[in-house]
Motif scaffolding. Structure first.
Motif, PDB file in Angstrom:
ATOM      1  N   ALA A 216      -1.902   2.983   6.378  1.00 23.28           N
ATOM      2  CA  ALA A 216      -1.472   1.599   6.138  1.00 23.28           C
ATOM      3  C   ALA A 216      -0.915   0.973   7.408  1.00 23.28           C
ATOM      4  O   ALA A 216      -1.167  -0.210   7.701  1.00 23.28           O
ATOM      5  CB  ALA A 216      -0.425   1.574   5.026  1.00 23.28           C
TER       6      ALA A 216
ATOM      7  N   ALA B 199       0.825  -1.207   0.000  1.00 27.02           N
ATOM      8  CA  ALA B 199       0.000   0.000   0.000  1.00 27.02           C
ATOM      9  C   ALA B 199       0.858   1.255   0.000  1.00 27.02           C
ATOM     10  O   ALA B 199       0.612   2.203  -0.763  1.00 27.02           O
ATOM     11  CB  ALA B 199      -0.933  -0.012   1.209  1.00 27.02           C
TER      12      ALA B 199
ATOM     13  N   ASP C 251      -0.257   5.015  -1.150  1.00 26.11           N
ATOM     14  CA  ASP C 251      -1.289   5.215  -0.125  1.00 26.11           C
ATOM     15  C   ASP C 251      -0.686   5.884   1.099  1.00 26.11           C
ATOM     16  O   ASP C 251       0.536   5.848   1.325  1.00 26.11           O
ATOM     17  CB  ASP C 251      -1.904   3.867   0.278  1.00 26.11           C
ATOM     18  N   ASP C 252      -1.522   6.489   1.907  1.00 25.29           N
ATOM     19  CA  ASP C 252      -1.073   7.160   3.116  1.00 25.29           C
ATOM     20  C   ASP C 252      -0.393   6.160   4.054  1.00 25.29           C
ATOM     21  O   ASP C 252      -0.980   5.133   4.415  1.00 25.29           O
ATOM     22  CB  ASP C 252      -2.255   7.809   3.830  1.00 25.29           C
TER      23      ASP C 252
END
Length: 282
Positions: free
Chosen positions: A222, A212, A217-218
């Motif tokens: 995650a 992720a 993604d942040d």
């Protein structure tokens, strides 16, 4: 394979190994060997290199409530494994040689030792740095091999060797894993059947989080998902963090990063880590 327990005999043994111009590669261990340790021996077996392994259960890296007395000791099995793997010399010193009466020196590496396991296990990395310094001075290797599973330990040793101008090449070897992904560890034998079945949640949670983060993604989100999945599996978490792969400090997307974790199942503390590659471009 020679097995040596006295320092004067070690000096002679190392001199014999070097007599044909060979370099010396050291693989330090605490015994209870498994395939992960043997992977270090195999990596060290380069042309023109002789391989020395050490086995020493180091009391200075165990805290007062940790498992020094329980730590598995399998001298006969370990010796056989090393011999079969092609190790040239086994250095297996007693405690009184490593820490004789009056021993008063401590090696401490600031920064990389402070957080993560350093915070969870105060004094642990001082014990690691001190014993590895002694092993390096005793064996005087040209190269030394360490597993990436103990990633903070590897970072501490690299910093120490650089800072003290030891002139030893430190080589990290990728983590060896069971078929289901669990990192090989001498402490895995402490897991009962139910705990062993749950333990695979650790590498799986890290894998999901790493993928992720890698795709952009942040990171905090995650990490939160990873922590939640570990708690749901029955773990008690010490840490799950994304860090700079060299300093172990705040990560920068432009530098190598590492996802690191430590968590407990019952009485067993497991650690693991994964590299996080640069953010994928669209």
């Amino acid at each position: 394979m020679q097995t040596i327990r006295q320092l004067d005999l070690l000096r002679n043994g190392i001199a014999d190994l070097r007599s044909d111009g060979s370099r010396i590669a050291l693989v330090p261990t605490m015994g209870a060997l498994h395939a992960g340790h043997i992977a270090l021996i195999e990596a060290a077996k380069r042309p023109g290199t002789r391989v020395v392994a050490s086995i020493f259960v180091n009391p200075k890296q165990f805290g007062p409530n940790e498992d020094l007395s329980r730590y598995p000791r399998k001298e006969l099995a370990d010796t056989r494994m090393l011999n079969e793997a092609g190790c040239d010399l086994l250095w297996m010193p007693p405690v009184e040689i490593m820490y004789p009466e009056g021993f008063a020196t401590n090696v401490s590496v600031a920064g990389v030792s402070d957080g993560l396991d350093g915070a969870a296990r105060p004094g642990h990395f001082d014990g690691v740095a001190t014993v590895v310094t002694k092993l390096f001075n005793q064996v005087r290797p040209d190269l030394a091999y360490f597993g990436e599973k103990d990633f903070q330990q590897l970072a501490v040793i690299r910093r120490m060797v650089a800072d003290l101008d030891m002139g030893i090449e430190i080589i990290g070897v990728p983590t060896q894993r069971e078929d289901d992904g669990l990192a090989l560890s001498s402490r895995n034998i402490y897991l009962d059947e139910a705990e062993r079945a749950k333990a695979v949640a650790l590498p799986r949670a890290l894998g999901v989080a790493a993928r992720a983060i890698q795709k952009g993604d942040d990171a905090e989100a995650a990490l939160a998902v990873a922590r939640e999945s570990l708690i749901a599996a029955g773990f008690v978490i010490d840490y799950v963090e994304l860090v700079d792969a060299e300093t172990l400090g705040r990560p920068d997307a432009g530098r190598p990063r590492r996802l690191v974790a430590a968590a407990r199942l019952g009485q067993t503390r497991l650690i693991d880590n994964l590299a996080v590659e640069p953010v994928e471009s669209a």
